[in-house]
Structures are given as structure tokens and as C-alpha cells.
Motif scaffolding. Structure first.
Motif, mmCIF file in Angstrom:
data_model
loop_
_atom_site.group_PDB
_atom_site.id
_atom_site.type_symbol
_atom_site.label_atom_id
_atom_site.label_comp_id
_atom_site.label_asym_id
_atom_site.label_seq_id
_atom_site.Cartn_x
_atom_site.Cartn_y
_atom_site.Cartn_z
ATOM 1 N N UNK B 98 10.984 -4.069 20.627
ATOM 2 C CA UNK B 98 11.238 -5.154 21.559
ATOM 3 C C UNK B 98 10.215 -6.279 21.467
ATOM 4 N N UNK B 99 9.023 -5.965 20.924
ATOM 5 C CA UNK B 99 7.978 -6.987 20.906
ATOM 6 C C UNK B 99 8.064 -7.865 19.667
ATOM 7 N N UNK B 100 7.784 -9.141 19.876
ATOM 8 C CA UNK B 100 7.955 -10.125 18.801
ATOM 9 C C UNK B 100 7.158 -9.764 17.557
ATOM 10 N N UNK B 101 5.883 -9.382 17.735
ATOM 11 C CA UNK B 101 5.029 -9.107 16.580
ATOM 12 C C UNK B 101 5.662 -8.063 15.673
ATOM 13 N N UNK B 102 6.109 -6.945 16.269
ATOM 14 C CA UNK B 102 6.640 -5.858 15.457
ATOM 15 C C UNK B 102 7.962 -6.244 14.806
ATOM 16 N N UNK B 103 8.750 -7.042 15.549
ATOM 17 C CA UNK B 103 10.015 -7.505 15.000
ATOM 18 C C UNK B 103 9.751 -8.386 13.772
ATOM 19 N N UNK B 104 8.775 -9.299 13.897
ATOM 20 C CA UNK B 104 8.449 -10.185 12.774
ATOM 21 C C UNK B 104 7.971 -9.362 11.582
ATOM 22 N N UNK B 105 7.094 -8.393 11.843
ATOM 23 C CA UNK B 105 6.561 -7.571 10.755
ATOM 24 C C UNK B 105 7.706 -6.850 10.042
ATOM 25 N N UNK B 106 8.651 -6.303 10.828
ATOM 26 C CA UNK B 106 9.773 -5.579 10.231
ATOM 27 C C UNK B 106 10.593 -6.496 9.328
ATOM 28 N N UNK B 107 10.974 -7.657 9.853
ATOM 29 C CA UNK B 107 11.808 -8.554 9.051
ATOM 30 C C UNK B 107 11.043 -9.140 7.868
ATOM 31 N N UNK B 108 9.720 -9.222 8.005
ATOM 32 C CA UNK B 108 8.899 -9.682 6.879
ATOM 33 C C UNK B 108 9.043 -8.706 5.702
ATOM 34 N N UNK B 109 8.979 -7.400 6.014
ATOM 35 C CA UNK B 109 9.138 -6.409 4.946
ATOM 36 C C UNK B 109 10.546 -6.458 4.365
ATOM 37 N N UNK B 110 11.559 -6.588 5.258
ATOM 38 C CA UNK B 110 12.941 -6.620 4.783
ATOM 39 C C UNK B 110 13.168 -7.816 3.872
ATOM 40 N N UNK B 111 12.550 -8.940 4.227
ATOM 41 C CA UNK B 111 12.693 -10.151 3.415
ATOM 42 C C UNK B 111 12.241 -9.896 1.974
ATOM 43 N N UNK B 112 11.252 -9.017 1.822
ATOM 44 C CA UNK B 112 10.747 -8.693 0.491
ATOM 45 C C UNK B 112 11.827 -8.214 -0.466
ATOM 46 N N UNK B 113 12.933 -7.653 0.073
ATOM 47 C CA UNK B 113 14.018 -7.160 -0.782
ATOM 48 C C UNK B 113 14.628 -8.257 -1.631
ATOM 49 N N UNK B 114 14.583 -9.472 -1.146
ATOM 50 C CA UNK B 114 15.224 -10.571 -1.875
ATOM 51 C C UNK B 114 14.305 -11.189 -2.919
ATOM 52 N N UNK B 115 13.014 -10.878 -2.844
ATOM 53 C CA UNK B 115 12.060 -11.573 -3.704
ATOM 54 C C UNK B 115 11.991 -10.892 -5.072
ATOM 55 N N UNK B 116 12.312 -11.606 -6.138
ATOM 56 C CA UNK B 116 12.231 -11.002 -7.466
ATOM 57 C C UNK B 116 10.775 -10.890 -7.925
ATOM 58 N N UNK B 117 10.489 -9.845 -8.709
ATOM 59 C CA UNK B 117 9.117 -9.653 -9.203
ATOM 60 C C UNK B 117 8.661 -10.871 -9.999
ATOM 61 N N UNK B 118 9.620 -11.494 -10.709
ATOM 62 C CA UNK B 118 9.261 -12.634 -11.550
ATOM 63 C C UNK B 118 8.618 -13.746 -10.748
ATOM 64 N N UNK B 119 8.970 -13.819 -9.452
ATOM 65 C CA UNK B 119 8.406 -14.877 -8.638
ATOM 66 C C UNK B 119 6.937 -14.601 -8.333
ATOM 67 N N UNK B 120 6.603 -13.326 -8.154
ATOM 68 C CA UNK B 120 5.229 -12.979 -7.795
ATOM 69 C C UNK B 120 4.327 -12.935 -9.010
ATOM 70 N N UNK B 121 4.931 -12.599 -10.165
ATOM 71 C CA UNK B 121 4.130 -12.228 -11.316
ATOM 72 C C UNK B 121 3.166 -13.316 -11.765
ATOM 73 N N UNK B 122 3.630 -14.570 -11.850
ATOM 74 C CA UNK B 122 2.741 -15.618 -12.357
ATOM 75 C C UNK B 122 1.531 -15.843 -11.432
ATOM 76 N N UNK B 123 1.744 -16.124 -10.126
ATOM 77 C CA UNK B 123 0.581 -16.318 -9.258
ATOM 78 C C UNK B 123 -0.273 -15.058 -9.139
#
Lengths: 296, 288
Positions: B98-123
Motif C-alpha cells: 500500500x505504501x508508495x515507496x514499496x510500490x515504486x520499488x516493485x515497479x522499478x524491478x518489473x520495468x527491468x524486464x523490458x530493458x535489453x542487455x545491449x542497452x546497459x552493456x556500453x555504459x
């Protein structure tokens, strides 16, 4: 209520529990992601100390690049074919292996699951050798002209060679997921449908399929993502050749960043890849969510 | 009589599939035991006698032993940390959704599913070079961040089936939040932790792109997939040695198969799918 023995409230403890994970993720995942977005708007080559901020020039340049457009065509057709064949074949396998009429189900399941534990680079290298040494022999023996040379050396066939290998390995996990999904269907629904005189096809469409939608959703997302970011098989088998005929976007980004020293451009292309994955996944979700049953 | 033909047909199709799966593995093993001359003469025949010369050549290479030990160490250390890191983040998220912080943290991790490794690899490579972390330690840290995405998603899903009464009882018995987690909740989470460990151990053991960009410069840092890839460029050794290396890889990959089959089948076949239900957030389930 008993007083807490350690002078730390539940709230603080819970917050501290999340801290290591959130920090690791913020520094090593979100950090690179946002610097990547920043670099995508610069002309940095990845090595020199100086670079300029050029806004969206990389994005504009990318879309006028013939090589990039060719890679998009390859990646999209590969993703479409991969998703289609893996979904259909693994669903068929799951239905067959879930039926109680088939003997040795568990043996078959283990056999079909086996490729999932192998590393994709090794699978790619082994198949590379087979395409090089075995397939031409079979092609000559059977008199099939197209297969009498290494298919990976043929610009028209290389895509299908890579596709075949990724299907060979990619069916395993979706199959297991579908079997699990099939077992979540309540059996009494089938009995009721049989009493009402439903055909096998009607039972599949109106009972099995709605229950499979959540799994189908997961499988589609996994495969679309795997297809759009494909890298390892191509690296192991063709390196993008012959010419650029099997170069995927994932491989192109790698080459731009580490070979061609076009760090900014590679970053811009990777941002586009993220947008594509997010877009396809969301489209797929919003379409399928309307079709499924809301399982209680 | 009518029922028997579809059955035979299904078995034939299944057997064809099994042959298709098994043949490359079979070919790898027979070629690994052939002399180069035998392999050149006939790809398909069985070896005339088992020769260990390919494996001897393979294990005489200076980079193989570090590659094997690196792979084992990286996978083992990552798995040990993941086993505690992921449940520790997931537990507060599931209990305070119910708390905003935990909700944000959860969706932050879920968002990671869409991020391709190729995007992280260079930086990531630039960043790790700056911090002098282009070594196995740096790689483990990257794997930890990657494991959180799917791990938290699965754990939070699992935790919504764990009744709150369990912790309430623990609190009444004098547990604080710390001991309630480690003594009561964590033991209950063991099945899902096992699943997460297997998924991640397999991923880390076979992962290729991140070692390639982070560890390729120094052959004493190589992992097994990286060794395989670099061996492919060594044409002077001949194909039979390469097949010996593939055979080694298949052998080492198959080792977790036993555990995998045991834990995974049970886990996947039963309740697992009910938890893989992306469209639903934990609190919706609580109310239903």
C-alpha cells in the motif's frame, strides 16, 4: 503487545531489508540505463575525453542508415518467425505430452527439456559445425540443391539456419510452462462440456485456451524479447554474415560500441530497442488480457 | 483398432523430435573421441577406438583451468547472495504494497524486464572500467542486479500465498521484524528460493554477453562460455579438440539437470503458473 527487543521499529527494519537490493539495482542497472540515454544524445566515440551534445541527431541518422534498416528487417522477421514457431510447436508438444493416453510422457518431457540447460553459445557452435560438416552431406545425398552447401554461407538461407537452432533450444521452457498451464485447468469443466456434447475443438477453444492465456502471455513476452535482442547464436554461427544478411540489432549495437567506436550511435539504437520491446510487450498484454479468464 | 493409429503417429513424431534433440549431442560425443583423421574421413561413423588425445590437448591449454574455476566461483557466489538478497527485498514489498515507496520499488524491478542487455552493456563497461571492476567481482555485482528483476517478481507472487497470520503469531511470540523474517518467513519461502536459484544459476553459468564485454581482455578471468568462444578462433587445434570442449560443456551443463528436473517439474507443474500472472499486482490478489 510485547515491546520489541531490539530498538528498531518494524518500519525501519523493512526499509533496511530493501536497501541492498535497491542500491545494487540503482547503481548497476538504472545508472547505466540513464547514462545510456544521455550518451545517445552525444557524439561520443567511447574513447576520447571530449564529446558534444547533439540532441536527436543520432536517432535521425539511425533511420537514414541503410545497414540499420536492413538489420531491422532481419530482426523483425526473425522475431516474428521465432515467436510463431516456438509458441505453436511448444503448445502442440505440451498438449500431446499432457494427454494421459501417451506412454513415456516423462521420458519425452525430459528429452525435450534437455536443450534448455545448455549454454546458447555452445549450442550455436555445435550447430555451426553441423551446418558446415553434416548438412551438405545430407543435402548431396538427398539431391537437394539448396542444402548441398553450408546454409549459413548462403545469404538467403542463413536466417533459417539460425532460426532453426533457436527453435531447437527455445521450445523447452515454453513447453514446460504450457504443461503447467494445462494442469491448472479444472477437470470438471471438461466433464460438463462433454455432457453438453462439445467437440474436442470447442473444448480447446472455450475451456483450455482461456486458462492458457496467462502462460501464453508470458511465453510471448519471453520470445519477443529473446528475438529482438538476439545476439549469442549469431555471434557463434555467422557473426552477422554473409555480408550483413544475419546482423541483428543486438549485434549491431555491440559492433557500434566496441568495434566501430560509435558509442553515441550504438546507445541511440539500444534506446530504440528498449522502446520496441516495451511497445510489443504492452500491445501483446492489452490484447491478450481481454481474452483470458480471470482466474480466482 | 481405430484408436491405435493416432497413438503410433504421435509416438513417431515424438521419437523424431527426440532424435533431432539427441543427434547433435551424440555427434559431439563421438567426434570428441575421434582422431582428427577419423573425423575428417567420416563424420557419422563411430570412433574406431576411444582416444583421449583431444581431451589431453584441451586440458593442456593454459586458459582452461582458470575458466572452469572462474565459472564455478562466479556462479556459486552469485547464487549464495541471490538466495538471501532477493527474498529480503521481496518480503517488505509484499507486506507494504500500500505504501508508495514499496510500490515504486516493485515497479522499478518489473520495468527491468523490458530493458535489453545491449542497452546497459556500453555504459556498464565504461563504469566498471572507471571503478576497476572489470573482473569477476564486478561481474557478480551485475548478475545480482539482473537477478532481482525476475526474482522479486516471483517472490512477491509467492509471498501473497503466505498467510499474514504466520507473522502475527510470530510477533505475539516475541519476534521482531528481523527474526520474524529469518526464523518464520524465510523457511516458508524455501521452494520459491530453490526455483529462483536454479533459474539464476543456469543463466549465470551459461551467460555470454556480459563476460565478453567485461572479462575478455584477460584470459585468466575467462568463464567457460568465453573460453568456448575464444577456442573457436583457434583453428590450429583442429575440430576434434573443439568438439572435446563442447562435450565438456554439455557434460558440465547437464549436471544441474538432475536437480532441475526434480525441483522444476514439481514446481512448474503445480502451483507455479498461478504465480506467473503478470497482469495482477499483489494487493489485488489479497482482496480477491
Amino acid at each position: 503487545m510485547q515491546p520489541l527487543r531490539i530498538g528498531m521499529s518494524k518500519k525501519t527494519t523493512h526499509f533496511l531489508f530493501t536497501l541492498p537490493g535497491v542500491l545494487v539495482f540503482a547503481v548497476l542497472f538504472l545508472g547505466p540505463m540513464f547514462t545510456g540515454i544521455y550518451y545517445s544524445m552525444t557524439n561520443w566515440d567511447g574513447l576520447s575525453k571530449k564529446y558534444n551534445f547533439i540532441w536527436f541527431e543520432n536517432y535521425i541518422q539511425t533511420f537514414s542508415d541503410v545497414r540499420f534498416m536492413g538489420d531491422i528487417r532481419f530482426t523483425l522477421s526473425y522475431t516474428f518467425l521465432l515467436t510463431f514457431f516456438v509458441t505453436v510447436l511448444s503448445l502442440l508438444l505440451a498438449v500431446a505430452l499432457n494427454s494421459r493416453l501417451i506412454r513415456f510422457r516423462n521420458a519425452y518431457r525430459s528429452a525435450f527439456f534437455f536443450p534448455a540447460v545448455l549454454g546458447s553459445i555452445v549450442v550455436g557452435l555445435i550447430w555451426n559445425q553441423i551446418f558446415y560438416g553434416v548438412i551438405p552431406n545430407i543435402g548431396k545425398f538427398l539431391g537437394i540443391n539448396a542444402l548441398s552447401t553450408n546454409p549459413l554461407g548462403n545469404p538467403n538461407l542463413a536466417l533459417y539456419g539460425i532460426l532453426f537452432v533457436s527453435i531447437w533450444q527455445g521450445i523447452a521452457i515454453p513447453m514446460v510452462l504450457f504443461i503447467a498451464g494445462l494442469q491448472s485447468v479444472p477437470q470438471h469443466l471438461y466433464e460438463a462440456a462433454t455432457l453438453d456434447g462439445a467437440t474436442i475443438f470447442q473444448k480447446f477453444r472455450d475451456i483450455t485456451f482461456p486458462f492458457l492465456v496467462p502462460v501464453l502471455s508470458v511465453v510471448l513476452v519471453l520470445k519477443i524479447r529473446a528475438g529482438l535482442t538476439t545476439f549469442e547464436y549469431i555471434m557463434a554461427m555467422t557473426g552477422g554474415g554473409p555480408g550483413f544478411s544475419t546482423e541483428s540489432i543486438g549485434l549491431l549495437i555491440f559492433k557500434q560500441g566496441f568495434g566501430n567506436n560509435r558509442f553515441g550511435l550504438g546507445a541511440a539504437q539500444s534506446v530504440l530497442l528498449l522502446v520496441a520491446i516495451a511497445l510489443f510487450s504492452i500491445l501483446q498484454f492489452s490484447y491478450l488480457n481481454r481474452k483470458g479468464v480471470d482466474q480466482q | 483398432m481405430k484408436m491405435i493409429w493416432p497413438k503410433i503417429g504421435t509416438h513417431l513424431v515424438m521419437l523424431a523430435g527426440v532424435v533431432l534433440i539427441a543427434y547433435p549431442v551424440y555427434l559431439t560425443f563421438i567426434t570428441a573421441f575421434k582422431t582428427p583423421l577419423e573425423a575428417a574421413n567420416n563424420y557419422f561413423a563411430l570412433p574406431e577406438s576411444l582416444t583421449w588425445i583431444n581431451f589431453e590437448k584441451l586440458f593442456a591449454m593454459p586458459s582452461i583451468w582458470p575458466s572452469i574455476t572462474n565459472s564455478i566461483i562466479i556462479t556459486a557466489i552469485s547464487a549464495m547472495i541471490i538466495a538471501i538478497l532477493v527474498p529480503m527485498v521481496s518480503y517488505p514489498i509484499s507486506r507494504n504494497f500500500g505504501q508508495t515507496y514499496y510500490r515504486i520499488v516493485f515497479y522499478m524491478f518489473i520495468f527491468g524486464m523490458f530493458v535489453p542487455v545491449q542497452m546497459l552493456m556500453l555504459p556498464l563497461v565504461k563504469m566498471m572500467t572507471f571503478f576497476h571492476l572489470t573482473n569477476p567481482i564486478g561481474l557478480v555485482l551485475v548478475y545480482l542486479s539482473g537477478s532481482l528483476i525476475q526474482g522479486v517478481f516471483l517472490c512477491v507472487g509467492y509471498l501473497r500465498t503466505v498467510p499474514l497470520e504466520l507473522e502475527e503469531a510470530a510477533e505475539i511470540d516475541g519476534c521482531n521484524a528481523w527474526t520474524a523474517f529469518f526464523k518464520v518467513i524465510y523457511p516458508v519461502m524455501r521452494p520459491i528460493v530453490a526455483t529462483i536459484l536454479i533459474i539464476n544459476a543456469l543463466w549465470i553459468w551459461n551467460e555470454f554477453l556480459l563476460p565478453l564485454v567485461l572479462l575478455n581482455k584477460d584470459s585468466s578471468y575467462w568463464t567457460l562460455p568465453l573460453f568456448q568462444y575464444n577456442l573457436n578462433a583457434r583453428t590450429d587445434l583442429g575440430t576434434t579438440v573443439q568438439f572435446a570442449a563442447y562435450a565438456l560443456s554439455i557434460f558440465s551443463d547437464s549436471d544441474p539437470v538432475c536437480i532441475h528436473a526434480k525441483v522444476h517439474h514439481k514446481r512448474f507443474n503445480g502451483r507455479f503458473v498461478k504465480k506467473v500472472n503478470i497482469g495482477r499486482s499483489p494487493d489485488e490478489k489479497m482482496s480477491s
